[in-house]
Scaffold this active site. Sequence first.
Site, PDB file in Angstrom:
ATOM      1  N   GLY A  92      14.767  -0.783  34.349  1.00  0.00           N
ATOM      2  CA  GLY A  92      14.880  -1.055  35.769  1.00  0.00           C
ATOM      3  C   GLY A  92      14.025  -2.253  36.152  1.00  0.00           C
ATOM      4  N   HIS A 311     -16.912  12.199 -16.506  1.00  0.00           N
ATOM      5  CA  HIS A 311     -15.547  12.248 -17.047  1.00  0.00           C
ATOM      6  C   HIS A 311     -14.995  13.668 -17.075  1.00  0.00           C
ATOM      7  CE1 HIS A 311     -17.326   8.712 -19.122  1.00  0.00           C
ATOM      8  NE2 HIS A 311     -18.193   9.576 -19.619  1.00  0.00           N
TER       9      HIS A 311
END
Length: 416
Positions: A92, A311
Amino acid sequence: MIVGYEAEQVRQSFAQRPDLEFVEQTEQLGTGHAVQQLLPHLQGFEGSLLVLNGDVPLLRPQTLMTLLHTHQTHQNAATILTAQMPDAKGYGRVFCDGNNLVTQIVEDRDCTPAQRQNRRVNAGIYCFNWSQLAAILPKLQSNNDQQEYYLTDAVNFLSPVMAVDVDDYQEILGINDRKQLATAYEILQTRIKDDWMAAGVTLINPDTITIDDTVQLGNDVVIEPQTHLRGQTVIRSGSRIGPGCLIEDSQIGENVTVLYSVVNKSVIQSNSRIGPYTHLRSQVEVGQGCRIGNFVELKNARLGTRTNVAHLSYLGDATLGNQVNVGAGTITANYDGVKKHRTQIGDRTKTGSNSVLVAPITVGQDVTIAAGSTVTEDVPNDALVIARARQVVKPGWQLKSQSANQSTPDTKEKPE
């Protein structure tokens, strides 16, 4: 908050806000109808009403403050947020005089070719004088194509009405499908990352990085590619995260490096190194100067200063002291099939490779555990633990079937 479609989902999403009041719109008959639901709840209220749309998530707080300030300074009946859109199709149009007072709002489908040249659009964000709005809300009509009550129609009954242009039109973008949702997320990410780079954070290849707006970063933090920072994460100055990391709801200290790892609901103190391929699953606290390395998983574990797990280890429900060295393949067997149990390891203790600590168990300080040991009993301080079968070597031994095959000649005749 006015709710209607999927109202219960919306309520659940805001469960952490007990101060928020919900008003249900049982029928979805338009924006004007939604605001009409406030009439019995705001009786006697005489202040300003700020109306926002739930599917417009990119509005900045300062934009709303500007809208509110303009509304109150000029004592407007209504002030609407507008934007100058590069492509205004579908929106609009808002027409104003030289003082930004609104003269007309025309829906896109009703615009003439000349009116469509106007790029000022209605963002659907309003600030009203509630007393004046409440007086005209009952007058709204639904004589339109959608047979809905539009809040824009209320503007036509009010005066004065002023428009305030937003500086960045992207703030008013709404979301109607998954593609628009992705676009909004990309815009939000660009804002967040631009702000952090302006504040002294280095983002290497920002297009591959995502950062929640709840994340806090210190000076001179470096974020490598393919890194994603989520939730209430805090990363202190000098740390380097990534590449390839996911950090969620975690606290990272100064000068920490995290490489190709996942960190969730955990704390890593300063000068520690994490990764590659480490998983801090939850409720993990890593002390200062620690090394947590390749293919290590920690869960509900606390590590003291300068402790290393380098690890191929799993430490669950464990407390490790200072300067502990965990050998490759060490695990804490914390689950007995019914309950989880805790492992305690004292300062300066060393576990050999492939050790298993069966919880509940306490290992004292300055203990050495031989490689391949399965430890099931508590260990005092200053001890060597060997918990494995003695190696047996039998020289000259072979499997009988193998020996028989080698000693039996093949006497079958072979065809010519």
